[in-house]
Design a protein around this motif. Sequence first.
Motif, PDB file in Angstrom:
ATOM      1  N   SER A 127       0.832  -1.213   0.000  1.00  0.00           N
ATOM      2  CA  SER A 127       0.000   0.000   0.000  1.00  0.00           C
ATOM      3  C   SER A 127       0.859   1.253   0.000  1.00  0.00           C
ATOM      4  N   ALA A 128       2.013   1.194   0.648  1.00  0.00           N
ATOM      5  CA  ALA A 128       2.900   2.348   0.698  1.00  0.00           C
ATOM      6  C   ALA A 128       3.382   2.734  -0.692  1.00  0.00           C
ATOM      7  N   LEU A 129       3.544   1.773  -1.563  1.00  0.00           N
ATOM      8  CA  LEU A 129       3.995   2.063  -2.922  1.00  0.00           C
ATOM      9  C   LEU A 129       2.953   2.834  -3.728  1.00  0.00           C
ATOM     10  N   LEU A 130       1.689   2.704  -3.354  1.00  0.00           N
ATOM     11  CA  LEU A 130       0.626   3.423  -4.060  1.00  0.00           C
ATOM     12  C   LEU A 130       0.739   4.940  -3.885  1.00  0.00           C
ATOM     13  N   SER A 131       1.409   5.378  -2.831  1.00  0.00           N
ATOM     14  CA  SER A 131       1.535   6.817  -2.603  1.00  0.00           C
ATOM     15  C   SER A 131       2.312   7.512  -3.714  1.00  0.00           C
ATOM     16  N   TRP A 132       3.132   6.775  -4.434  1.00  0.00           N
ATOM     17  CA  TRP A 132       3.957   7.375  -5.489  1.00  0.00           C
ATOM     18  C   TRP A 132       3.170   7.627  -6.775  1.00  0.00           C
ATOM     19  N   ILE A 133       1.910   7.202  -6.817  1.00  0.00           N
ATOM     20  CA  ILE A 133       1.073   7.494  -7.977  1.00  0.00           C
ATOM     21  C   ILE A 133       0.758   8.988  -8.040  1.00  0.00           C
ATOM     22  N   PHE A 134       0.574   9.600  -6.878  1.00  0.00           N
ATOM     23  CA  PHE A 134       0.244  11.032  -6.819  1.00  0.00           C
ATOM     24  C   PHE A 134       1.320  11.902  -7.487  1.00  0.00           C
ATOM     25  N   PRO A 135       2.615  11.779  -7.134  1.00  0.00           N
ATOM     26  CA  PRO A 135       3.600  12.617  -7.818  1.00  0.00           C
ATOM     27  C   PRO A 135       3.749  12.281  -9.308  1.00  0.00           C
ATOM     28  N   LEU A 136       3.568  11.029  -9.678  1.00  0.00           N
ATOM     29  CA  LEU A 136       3.629  10.692 -11.102  1.00  0.00           C
ATOM     30  C   LEU A 136       2.501  11.385 -11.873  1.00  0.00           C
ATOM     31  N   GLY A 137       1.329  11.412 -11.274  1.00  0.00           N
ATOM     32  CA  GLY A 137       0.219  12.138 -11.887  1.00  0.00           C
ATOM     33  C   GLY A 137       0.480  13.627 -11.962  1.00  0.00           C
ATOM     34  N   MET A 138       1.077  14.175 -10.908  1.00  0.00           N
ATOM     35  CA  MET A 138       1.380  15.606 -10.896  1.00  0.00           C
ATOM     36  C   MET A 138       2.405  15.963 -11.966  1.00  0.00           C
ATOM     37  N   VAL A 139       3.426  15.133 -12.119  1.00  0.00           N
ATOM     38  CA  VAL A 139       4.428  15.356 -13.169  1.00  0.00           C
ATOM     39  C   VAL A 139       3.751  15.358 -14.534  1.00  0.00           C
ATOM     40  N   THR A 140       2.882  14.401 -14.754  1.00  0.00           N
ATOM     41  CA  THR A 140       2.162  14.315 -16.021  1.00  0.00           C
ATOM     42  C   THR A 140       1.336  15.569 -16.278  1.00  0.00           C
ATOM     43  N   VAL A 141       0.638  16.026 -15.266  1.00  0.00           N
ATOM     44  CA  VAL A 141      -0.232  17.197 -15.422  1.00  0.00           C
ATOM     45  C   VAL A 141       0.566  18.464 -15.697  1.00  0.00           C
ATOM     46  N   VAL A 142       1.648  18.708 -14.941  1.00  0.00           N
ATOM     47  CA  VAL A 142       2.387  19.961 -15.139  1.00  0.00           C
ATOM     48  C   VAL A 142       3.143  19.966 -16.463  1.00  0.00           C
ATOM     49  N   LEU A 143       3.506  18.807 -16.965  1.00  0.00           N
ATOM     50  CA  LEU A 143       4.148  18.772 -18.278  1.00  0.00           C
ATOM     51  C   LEU A 143       3.135  18.946 -19.403  1.00  0.00           C
ATOM     52  N   ILE A 144       1.995  18.294 -19.283  1.00  0.00           N
ATOM     53  CA  ILE A 144       0.978  18.401 -20.336  1.00  0.00           C
ATOM     54  C   ILE A 144       0.411  19.815 -20.420  1.00  0.00           C
ATOM     55  N   THR A 145       0.169  20.439 -19.274  1.00  0.00           N
ATOM     56  CA  THR A 145      -0.386  21.798 -19.286  1.00  0.00           C
ATOM     57  C   THR A 145       0.651  22.857 -19.610  1.00  0.00           C
ATOM     58  N   GLY A 146       1.922  22.489 -19.576  1.00  0.00           N
ATOM     59  CA  GLY A 146       2.977  23.446 -19.901  1.00  0.00           C
ATOM     60  C   GLY A 146       3.335  24.374 -18.769  1.00  0.00           C
ATOM     61  N   ASN A 147       2.949  24.058 -17.554  1.00  0.00           N
ATOM     62  CA  ASN A 147       3.279  24.922 -16.423  1.00  0.00           C
ATOM     63  C   ASN A 147       4.739  24.821 -16.012  1.00  0.00           C
ATOM     64  N   HIS A 148       5.396  23.715 -16.321  1.00  0.00           N
ATOM     65  CA  HIS A 148       6.793  23.524 -15.934  1.00  0.00           C
ATOM     66  C   HIS A 148       7.550  22.780 -17.015  1.00  0.00           C
ATOM     67  N   TYR A 149       8.861  23.008 -17.034  1.00  0.00           N
ATOM     68  CA  TYR A 149       9.756  22.243 -17.885  1.00  0.00           C
ATOM     69  C   TYR A 149      10.242  21.027 -17.103  1.00  0.00           C
ATOM     70  N   VAL A 150      10.878  20.094 -17.803  1.00  0.00           N
ATOM     71  CA  VAL A 150      11.423  18.903 -17.150  1.00  0.00           C
ATOM     72  C   VAL A 150      12.485  19.303 -16.119  1.00  0.00           C
ATOM     73  N   LEU A 151      13.266  20.324 -16.412  1.00  0.00           N
ATOM     74  CA  LEU A 151      14.286  20.779 -15.474  1.00  0.00           C
ATOM     75  C   LEU A 151      13.681  21.288 -14.169  1.00  0.00           C
ATOM     76  N   ASP A 152      12.513  21.899 -14.222  1.00  0.00           N
ATOM     77  CA  ASP A 152      11.824  22.344 -13.009  1.00  0.00           C
ATOM     78  C   ASP A 152      11.467  21.149 -12.128  1.00  0.00           C
TER      79      ASP A 152
END
Length: 124
Positions: A74-99
């Motif tokens: 169950s502890a491993l499921l917590s890492w889904i949240f940051p993966l989703g956040m990375v996906t969202v900020v890259l798709i929306t263009g709010n951040h670059y990969v370097l950010d």
Amino acid sequence: MVGSTWSGSSWPHHLVVRKTISRLAKVPGRGLASAPARGDGANLYSAMPSMHVGWSLWCAYAVWCALRASHPRSALLSWIFPLGMVTVVLITGNHYVLDIAGSTVLLGVSIAVRRIVALGLFRG
């Protein structure tokens, strides 16, 4: 997101189309128009590091630390949240990969400093 994309009211600055008028640019002290780094008002480093990703990484790390002994799977499921956040900020263009890399490094350094202080290796 859909509404602001079609209306053009507050697009992420990486996705702005030419000849589009941003409502945030018209309000003093808001948006890219308030950033003093470049002559045209854009501050390319204002999103470094991405605290969207940094905060989600910290939350996932905290949940993982709390659950890893009693519920390791169950502890491993917590890492889904940051993966989703990375996906969202890259798709929306709010951040670059370097950010995103910068926020990951910042969290890593913070965890290392906390461990050093907790072990008593730093006497300041």
